[in-house]
Motif scaffolding. Structure first.
Motif, PDB file in Angstrom:
ATOM      1  N   PRO A  77      10.496   8.892   1.859  1.00  0.00           N
ATOM      2  CA  PRO A  77      10.151   8.724   3.276  1.00  0.00           C
ATOM      3  C   PRO A  77       9.194   7.553   3.505  1.00  0.00           C
ATOM      4  O   PRO A  77       8.491   7.102   2.601  1.00  0.00           O
ATOM      5  CB  PRO A  77       9.482  10.058   3.644  1.00  0.00           C
ATOM      6  N   ARG A  78       9.190   7.053   4.708  1.00  0.00           N
ATOM      7  CA  ARG A  78       8.332   5.922   5.037  1.00  0.00           C
ATOM      8  C   ARG A  78       6.852   6.310   4.999  1.00  0.00           C
ATOM      9  O   ARG A  78       5.994   5.505   4.628  1.00  0.00           O
ATOM     10  CB  ARG A  78       8.679   5.410   6.435  1.00  0.00           C
ATOM     11  N   LYS A  79       6.553   7.531   5.382  1.00  0.00           N
ATOM     12  CA  LYS A  79       5.152   7.958   5.384  1.00  0.00           C
ATOM     13  C   LYS A  79       4.558   7.933   3.979  1.00  0.00           C
ATOM     14  O   LYS A  79       3.413   7.507   3.776  1.00  0.00           O
ATOM     15  CB  LYS A  79       5.041   9.370   5.970  1.00  0.00           C
ATOM     16  N   GLU A  80       5.333   8.386   2.998  1.00  0.00           N
ATOM     17  CA  GLU A  80       4.831   8.371   1.625  1.00  0.00           C
ATOM     18  C   GLU A  80       4.633   6.942   1.125  1.00  0.00           C
ATOM     19  O   GLU A  80       3.657   6.643   0.423  1.00  0.00           O
ATOM     20  CB  GLU A  80       5.812   9.114   0.715  1.00  0.00           C
ATOM     21  N   LYS A  81       5.551   6.039   1.485  1.00  0.00           N
ATOM     22  CA  LYS A  81       5.383   4.634   1.079  1.00  0.00           C
ATOM     23  C   LYS A  81       4.105   4.042   1.666  1.00  0.00           C
ATOM     24  O   LYS A  81       3.324   3.368   0.983  1.00  0.00           O
ATOM     25  CB  LYS A  81       6.598   3.827   1.534  1.00  0.00           C
ATOM     26  N   LYS A  82       3.871   4.285   2.952  1.00  0.00           N
ATOM     27  CA  LYS A  82       2.658   3.765   3.576  1.00  0.00           C
ATOM     28  C   LYS A  82       1.403   4.375   2.955  1.00  0.00           C
ATOM     29  O   LYS A  82       0.396   3.695   2.733  1.00  0.00           O
ATOM     30  CB  LYS A  82       2.694   4.056   5.075  1.00  0.00           C
TER      31      LYS A  82
END
Length: 298
Positions: free
Chosen positions: A137-142
């Motif tokens: 997910p994008r949240k984990e990458k950020k």
């Protein structure tokens, strides 16, 4: 009263929540639909006598609905478990749907065939080893990117502090500070503990004792005199009356001296005088080899 034709006209021409219209046709999302197509013969709502097959965790069940149970929605569908063998399942369908419309029985058998083939393919795919595509997910990458930035800043700060400390050490600000090995540090701690224990032991050796040594010596002499008194003869006591008078005079002199001493010493001497009065008089006579005799009085 249930009227199938009225229900179908309402569903088809006005509104149905299970209907889905696409370019290729009109389909039905109702789980009890046999074919999945929205038409008069396949609709489970507009047919009071209906049957279908459903799958529950790899097990097939035959569902049947009749108009006699229309007034009880809780018991509307009758469920029969089908065997895993395809031929036996067909025989069981023929047995339960013997007097049902032939078109409906044929659709049910077609649905059983498709579902059996689908189950076989699923087992084959499960046995094969395939690459599994995982998405992040994008949240984990950020979140990971922010953590990396913070870690880099902290590393830079640690290096700057280390350089500053080394520079101060070279300039001589921290004289007398050494980086000793950890083992030596533990040894120094052990030696400090031992020294502290020795100091405690030395302090514990200090004792304070009452200084009444004369009374103790006299008590020992008294014990010794009592033992000798038991051994001696009673006849010798009568021969030494003169010595008793001398002892009485000595006691009177001690009373005169006692008056001139302090009050606390006076009390001790009074106790000692009482002991002299109370204890019995002991006379001991010792005869040596040359014929000389020595007398002692206690």
């Amino acid at each position: 009263m249930q009227h199938d034709e009225v229900i179908w006209q309402v569903i088809r021409h006005k509104h149905c929540s299970f209907m889905s219209k696409i370019t290729t046709g009109i389909f039905c999302r109702n789980p009890y639909n046999v074919t999945g197509i929205c038409n008069r013969s396949s609709c489970p709502l507009a047919n009071s006598r209906y049957a279908t097959i459903r799958d529950h965790d790899g097990v097939f069940y035959l569902y049947m609905k009749t108009i006699e149970r229309a007034h009880k929605p809780n018991d509307l569908w009758e469920r029969v478990k089908l065997p895993r063998n395809y031929e036996k399942a067909l025989e069981l369908i023929d047995k339960h749907l013997m007097y049902w419309p032939k078109l409906l029985v044929h659709k049910i058998k077609q649905r059983l065939t498709k579902m059996t083939q689908m189950r076989i393919r699923m087992r084959k795919l499960a046995l094969k080893t395939r690459e599994k595509i995982m998405t992040t997910p994008r949240k984990e990458k950020k979140r990971e990117a922010r953590r990396e930035e913070k870690a880099e800043k902290a590393a830079v700060l640690d290096k700057a502090i280390e350089k500053e400390l080394l520079a101060r050490l070279e300039n001589g600000i921290y004289d007398g500070i050494y980086n000793l090995p950890f083992n030596k540090f533990l040894q120094t701690l052990d030696t400090d503990d031992l020294q502290a224990e020795d100091e405690n032991e030395e302090e514990s050796e200090v004792e304070y004792v009452e200084g009444n040594f004369e009374l103790e010596e006299e008590d020992d002499i008294e014990d010794l005199g009592m033992k000798d008194y038991d051994i001696g003869n009673d006849e010798e006591v009568d021969d030494d009356d003169d010595d008793d008078d001398d002892e009485v005079n000595a006691v009177e002199e001690q009373r005169v001296r006692r008056k001139s001493k302090p009050a606390h010493e006076k009390s001790e001497k009074d106790e000692f005088g009482k002991k002299l009065k109370k204890r019995p008089r002991i006379h001991v006579e010792v005869e040596h080899e040359g014929g000389e005799r020595q007398k002692l009085t206690f």
